[in-house]
Enzyme design. Structure first.
Site: not given
Length: 315
Positions: A143, A145-146, A188, A208-209, A271-272, A274
């Site tokens: 995802y 790199e695409g 979720n 964080t998001r 998983d990021p 931040q």
């Protein structure tokens, strides 16, 4: 105008189709229904200016339109990791096919890119000038790199063929018509809370998001598409309000009145930690910023999922 929306039966695509119809355009919705749903566009089917075509953008498409919004691609880890090769094909071959169509028609084309091009960022918040820190061989790379390659193609067509392009980097977005089983954090948490199940948090919930309500995002799409030709993007579109995942879970529990408990699981690979957009360019060039606060948007989203779960119509 005649407007093509690829991925038009998806979460974002269906809201975009609806808004374009409300503005008086003819809309051609193209979707292969891998993650899109006919339920998302059922209320539009009787509109004489709305047309649906089942098609996979990895194959060429020959239609006559004035504008193209390229939204086709599974956008949640659960879905894009299901068939990672096809995910990359959708981003790369899909971009090539839609850019070829735009070139033939001399049409303006919009690319739905993503904040995932920044990877696990070392710069916070993330401005458009940041090149990112992306693992090219990880489980999310199909995802990330695409979408990065799609941006490259868009700019090469812009430079080589003088094509009118618009690129939006979308940060976490939520709202009605999210897929209940897409594995994204808002859907979720809301579904688990409404069912009274444990709410699953990955890691310690300190990552964080930034959460943008879908109506705000679609407004950003339209403003970018209507902007002057020299405004190509990429432009960050998202809500700069930053929350930890644990804070989001606690808000969802409070707004639903749920008795759900928090349970913690191992953090997925890459998983990021931040994610927060710098939206200075969107403010200055488009006059755009989000208007809907998190609690207001969550309440609308909770009502949608509550009605969905009350019916038997959940895929």
């Amino acid at each position: 105008m005649r407007v093509l929306v690829t991925g038009g039966a998806g979460f974002l695509g269906s809201h975009l189709c609806e808004r374009l119809l409300n503005e008086g355009h003819d809309v051609l919705c193209v979707d292969n229904f891998f993650t899109g749903s006919k339920r998302n566009i059922a209320h539009l089917m009787n509109n004489p200016y709305f047309e649906v075509m089942r098609h996979d953008v990895t194959f060429p498409l020959y239609v006559e339109v004035d504008q193209i919004y390229n939204l086709a691609c599974p956008a949640s880890p659960v879905h894009y990791q299901h068939d990672p090769v096809q995910t990359t094909k959708t981003s790369v071959h899909g971009a090539i096919n839609m850019l070829g169509l735009a070139k033939r028609l001399k049409a303006r084309i919009f690319q739905a890119s993503t904040s995932e091009v920044y990877g696990d960022p070392e710069v916070h918040p993330q401005p458009e000038s940041y090149w990112g820190k992306v693992n090219p061989i990880g489980i999310r790379s199909c995802y990330d790199e695409g979408k990065r390659c799609a941006e490259t193609l868009f700019f090469d067509y812009y430079r080589q063929h003088n094509l009118s392009i618009k690129i939006a980097r979308i940060f976490n977005t939520y709202g009605p018509r999210m897929h209940p089983n897409d594995g994204r954090v808002v859907s979720n948490f809301v579904v688990q809370a409404l069912k009274g199940e444990d709410i699953t948090i990955y890691g310690e919930g300190l990552q964080t998001r930034s959460f943008c309500y879908v109506d705000d995002l679609i407004e950003g799409f339209l403003r970018l598409m209507k902007s002057e030709k020299e405004i190509t993007g990429p432009i960050n579109l998202g809500n700069p309000g930053e929350f930890t995942i644990r804070e989001l879970a606690e808000r969802v529990i409070g707004l639903t009145g749920s008795k759900s408990n928090l349970v913690f699981r191992a953090l997925p690979q890459d998983d990021p930690k931040q994610r927060q957009p710098d939206i200075k360019i969107a403010r200055e060039t488009l006059g755009w910023e989000p208007l809907i606060a998190l609690d207001e948007g969550l309440n609308k989203t909770i009502r949608y999922f509550d009605e969905l779960l009350s019916s038997s119509n959940v895929d």
